[in-house]
Design a protein around this motif. Structure first.
Motif, short mmCIF file in Angstrom:
data_model
loop_
_atom_site.label_atom_id
_atom_site.label_comp_id
_atom_site.label_asym_id
_atom_site.label_seq_id
_atom_site.Cartn_x
_atom_site.Cartn_y
_atom_site.Cartn_z
N LYS A 9 19.37 27.15 -18.42
CA LYS A 9 19.49 25.81 -19.04
C LYS A 9 20.95 25.35 -19.04
N SER A 100 7.01 14.30 -26.26
CA SER A 100 7.73 14.31 -27.53
C SER A 100 6.85 14.80 -28.65
N SER A 103 4.28 20.30 -28.37
CA SER A 103 5.26 21.37 -28.17
C SER A 103 4.81 22.68 -28.83
N VAL A 120 7.73 20.86 -21.32
CA VAL A 120 9.03 20.80 -22.01
C VAL A 120 9.06 19.62 -22.99
N GLY A 121 9.76 19.83 -24.05
CA GLY A 121 9.97 18.71 -24.97
C GLY A 121 11.02 17.73 -24.43
N ARG A 122 10.81 16.46 -24.66
CA ARG A 122 11.77 15.47 -24.14
C ARG A 122 13.11 15.63 -24.87
N THR A 123 14.18 15.51 -24.09
CA THR A 123 15.53 15.63 -24.63
C THR A 123 16.32 14.34 -24.35
N PRO A 124 17.20 13.94 -25.27
CA PRO A 124 17.95 12.68 -25.09
C PRO A 124 18.79 12.68 -23.82
N ASP A 125 19.34 13.88 -23.47
CA ASP A 125 20.22 13.91 -22.29
C ASP A 125 19.50 14.35 -21.02
N ASP A 127 18.32 17.14 -20.14
CA ASP A 127 18.70 18.44 -19.59
C ASP A 127 17.50 19.36 -19.40
N ALA A 128 16.56 19.38 -20.39
CA ALA A 128 15.40 20.27 -20.30
C ALA A 128 14.52 19.91 -19.11
N GLU A 129 14.34 18.63 -18.87
CA GLU A 129 13.53 18.17 -17.76
C GLU A 129 14.14 18.60 -16.42
#
Length: 798
Positions: A9, A100, A103, A120-125, A127-129
């Motif tokens: 990650k 979102s 999970s 994967v949970g949605r991330t603001p930046d 990165d996880a996606e």
């Protein structure tokens, strides 16, 4: 399903090679954001807004990887995975699910069973996606097994529970939104892109006095007061573009009242429908206050700019504000004033006025305790011309920790000149009253001396040793009489016999005498206007004015020069009358007497008409010549002015009012009149020696004389001799009863009696202003016997 390890990650994932990714999401905003982040990471991106569209695109061109949202419309992300695995061509394409809401472990297990590589949970930046995409692309492709329908049915039940929970949350969120929407202190309206109100909150009822439901379906601009305000067009443009802030929009209530509102306009999309969000605030109080303040400021600015005074503000002894008219006062532009300190200003103050300015001016005034002053001083302009300034400090106040002082500067130069002229006139008037009174008493004495000296001369023989003494007495009395005439002329208390006169004729008659008077070393020039107007003056006194000015000019040219006398017509307007103190506006005849002599300084010019003021050596002048000239001209209703420069000469100008009357007929001369007579004359004079002398003068010419010492005695004599009385000869000013009052009383007994007045003073109505009324006969004291006999004869024959 493979777990994403911590080592896998990175903070910002980058794709390993340009690979094709199909992004699936029914939220357009999320779809757009995902596309941007993936392209930034180097992916080739293709998008689908539903599972069906994604399946169609994938079958047409299988992607390297699919990134799908879980919660979508007809088919969710789990259902999309199951259908992809049912297609042999797509069975090896990895799928990453993002959510979102999903999970929990149960959702992770379901994702694995339907064939997803990651959930994967949605991330603001994002990165996880990106990490999940990179990891599945790094793993060799293999056919992914799927579970049966019973597992997916279990998911659907789970999904239904999840949807029920989300629906409850949505209802709670809508409840909170509704509460905020209705209780907001600002008006809120949801509009169509054309401006039609679709929803309005409760605040509109308080602001407009209209039910919110009554606004729905109406255009927002229907409430704009377009006749009052030009911002309605700006509001419409903001609604159409979906963006903007507007201030002070005039809105009309149903009762006709006008209120003012600020609006914030923004665009929103609800259920894929573009709408406009309008938030308004009632700012009527603030707007009207600002408007009133603006009007007040404009009035203040207009008033200040139109003030004849210069408005100044000082801050810590420097000018920080001046009005634009400062340049007309000081010759300095506003920028020059801002560069000045109070010390720079002080350097331009006249040395004689510095002390008074410093005494009044406080360098560090304290608000509430500072002295407000009003002073006048001389100040040197930029062109080095001295002016009088009135300086007033009108206010001292504090802003923050800085003290300011407001003041007014006024040009009072002309007022100072007028005040000086007034003081000079008052001084001349005071001296005139004094000298006039002395001359009156002195004339009675001189009349007695002249009469008795003439009696002595008549009685003495040609060879009598006492003859010379008697002649000397008479000459001395005549010189004294000439001096009293000058005093009376200066004090404007001599009697003038005014006649309509041609000044050109007077100058022409005097020209030969003037040439002899000024001498051969002075060139004499005369320039007479051919169409000169007539004036109402005493010709003899105007001759005296010309002689005095010519003598003054001659004495100013000891080495010779040029004396010029000119005549012209001119018009004095109201402005000239105000600034120069002319008697009145109108048409004037001007006599200009100029010389090329030594000239005069300003101090001499200010005092030139004062009695007994002279610049000549002791014994060379009495100082009465120009004072007499000033008195004669003023008594004739005119004005005399002087302009002079040292070393360049002097110009005197005499202004006399024009009259539209024909020239007077020639006066009767002494040779055309009979001097003696036998008529009965009543003489009234309170001075015994003079009464006796006048009686002897008349008796010597054959007249019969009755003499009275006062008015009462005169009336008794007139009543007793009414049938034979022909003439009343009376002094004008006497104790108890004046001469005119005596004449009026005697006419009750002798209606046709002729009256001849005599006086050495003119302060009486019969001689108002020193001008002889044409209905009255008058003789000026002192007089010779021959002059009296002539005047008596003329009065009897008139």
């Amino acid at each position: 399903m493979t777990e994403l390890g911590e080592a896998e990650k990175p903070a910002k994932q980058q794709v390993r090679g340009a690979r094709r990714v199909l992004v699936v999401d029914d939220d357009k905003l999320q779809l757009k954001l995902s596309t941007i982040r993936l392209r930034d990471a180097g992916f080739v991106v293709e998008t689908a807004s539903s599972a069906k569209e994604a399946l169609r695109l994938a079958l047409a061109t299988p992607p390297d990887v699919i990134l799908s949202d879980v919660l979508m419309g007809e088919i969710d992300g789990f259902g999309l995975c199951r259908r992809l695995r049912e297609q042999p061509a797509l069975s090896t394409v990895p799928v990453v699910l993002a959510s979102s809401h999903y999970s929990d472990p149960q959702a992770q297990s379901l994702a694995t069973r339907v064939g997803a590589s990651f959930l994967v949970g949605r991330t603001p930046d994002f990165d996880a996606e990106l990490a999940a995409l990179n990891q599945v692309l790094a793993t060799p492709s293999a056919q992914i097994a799927t579970v049966g329908a019973d597992v997916y049915e279990q998911h659907l039940r789970t999904n239904a529970d999840q949807l029920s929970r989300l629906l409850g949350e949505a209802k709670n969120a809508e409840g909170r939104y509704r509460a905020l929407f209705q209780s907001a202190n600002d008006t809120i309206a949801v509009l169509s892109r054309s401006g039609v109100i679709l929803e309005a909150n409760e605040r509109w009822r308080q602001v407009l006095g209209i039910e919110p439901n009554g606004l729905i379906g109406r255009h927002l601009l229907e409430h704009a007061a377009t006749s009052r305000d030009s911002s309605a067009a700006e509001l419409q443009a903001a609604i159409e573009t979906g963006s903007g802030r507007l201030y002070g929009v005039a809105v009309q209530r149903p009762d006709g009242a006008i209120i003012y509102m600020d609006f914030s306009i923004s665009s929103v999309e609800i259920e894929s429908r573009p709408l406009v969000f309008a938030i308004g605030r009632d700012v009527t109080g603030r707007f009207l206050a600002a408007q009133a303040l603006g009007i007040a400021e404009e009035k203040y600015r207009s008033l200040v700019e139109r003030l004849p005074d210069v408005v100044v503000t000082l801050r810590e002894e420097r000018f920080v504000f001046v009005t634009n008219n400062v340049e007309s006062l000081t010759g300095l532009a506003a920028a020059d004033m801002y560069a000045m300190s109070i010390d720079d200003w002080l350097e331009r103050i006249h040395p004689s006025d510095e002390e008074s300015f410093v005494a009044a001016f406080e360098r560090r005034p304290v608000p509430g305790k500072a002295r407000l002053f009003d002073i006048e001083y001389r100040w040197r302009r930029r062109d080095d011309r001295w002016i009088w300034i009135r300086h007033r400090r009108v206010a001292v106040y504090e802003r923050g920790d800085v003290v300011y002082a407001d003041g007014l500067l006024s040009d009072v130069t002309e007022r100072k000149k007028l005040e000086e002229s007034l003081r000079q006139a008052q001084k001349m008037e005071a001296i005139g009253q004094l000298t006039g009174g002395i001359a009156h008493d002195f004339n009675n004495i001189l009349a007695t001396i002249l009469a008795n000296s003439q009696f002595l001369l008549d009685a003495l023989g040609q060879h009598d040793a006492r003859l010379a003494d008697a002649q000397e007495i008479k000459l001395a009395a005549e010189r004294a009489a000439g001096l009293t005439r000058q005093l009376l002329a200066f004090s404007r208390r001599q009697v003038l016999e005014l006649r309509v006169t041609d000044l050109n004729q007077i100058i022409s008659n005097l020209e030969r005498m003037l040439r002899r008077l000024i001498g051969e070393d002075v060139e004499f020039q005369v320039h007479l206007s051919p169409k000169l107007g007539h004036v109402h003056v005493d010709p003899g006194q105007i001759e005296q004015v010309l002689l005095n000015l010519a003598v003054n000019a001659r004495d100013a040219m000891p080495q010779g020069g040029t004396l010029t006398i000119e005549t012209s017509n001119t018009e004095i307007d109201e402005d000239y009358r105000t600034t120069h103190g002319a008697p009145r506006a109108g048409q004037y005849v001007v006599i200009a007497v100029s010389d090329t002599g030594i000239g005069m300084n300003e101090e001499t010019q200010r005092r030139i008409f004062e009695p007994f003021f002279t610049t000549k050596e002791p014994g060379k002048g009495t100082g009465l010549g120009l004072a007499t000239t000033h008195g004669i001209v003023t008594q004739c209703g005119g004005q005399i002015s002087v302009y002079s420069e040292l070393g360049r000469g002097t110009v005197f100008k005499v202004y006399l009012p024009q009259v539209d009357e024909p020239l007077a007929s020639k006066a009767v001369s002494a040779t055309e009149s009979t001097h003696a007579g036998r008529e009965l004359v009543l003489l009234v004079e309170d001075d015994p020696p003079l009464r006796s002398a006048v009686q002897r003068m008349l008796s010597g010419r054959g007249y019969r004389v009755l003499s009275a010492r006062d008015g009462r005695e005169a009336v008794e004599l007139a009543r007793a001799n009414a049938d034979d009385l022909s003439l009343l000869l009376t002094d004008v000013i006497m104790p108890q009863v004046s001469g005119p009052a005596v004449a009026e009383a005697i006419r009750e007994h002798v209606p046709k009696i002729k009256v001849l007045y005599m006086s050495g003073y003119t302060d009486h109505a019969v001689l108002a202003g020193g001008v002889l009324n044409r209905e009255h006969h008058f003789i000026q004291k002192p007089f010779a016997a021959a002059a009296l006999a002539l005047k008596v004869r003329q009065t009897l024959e008139s």
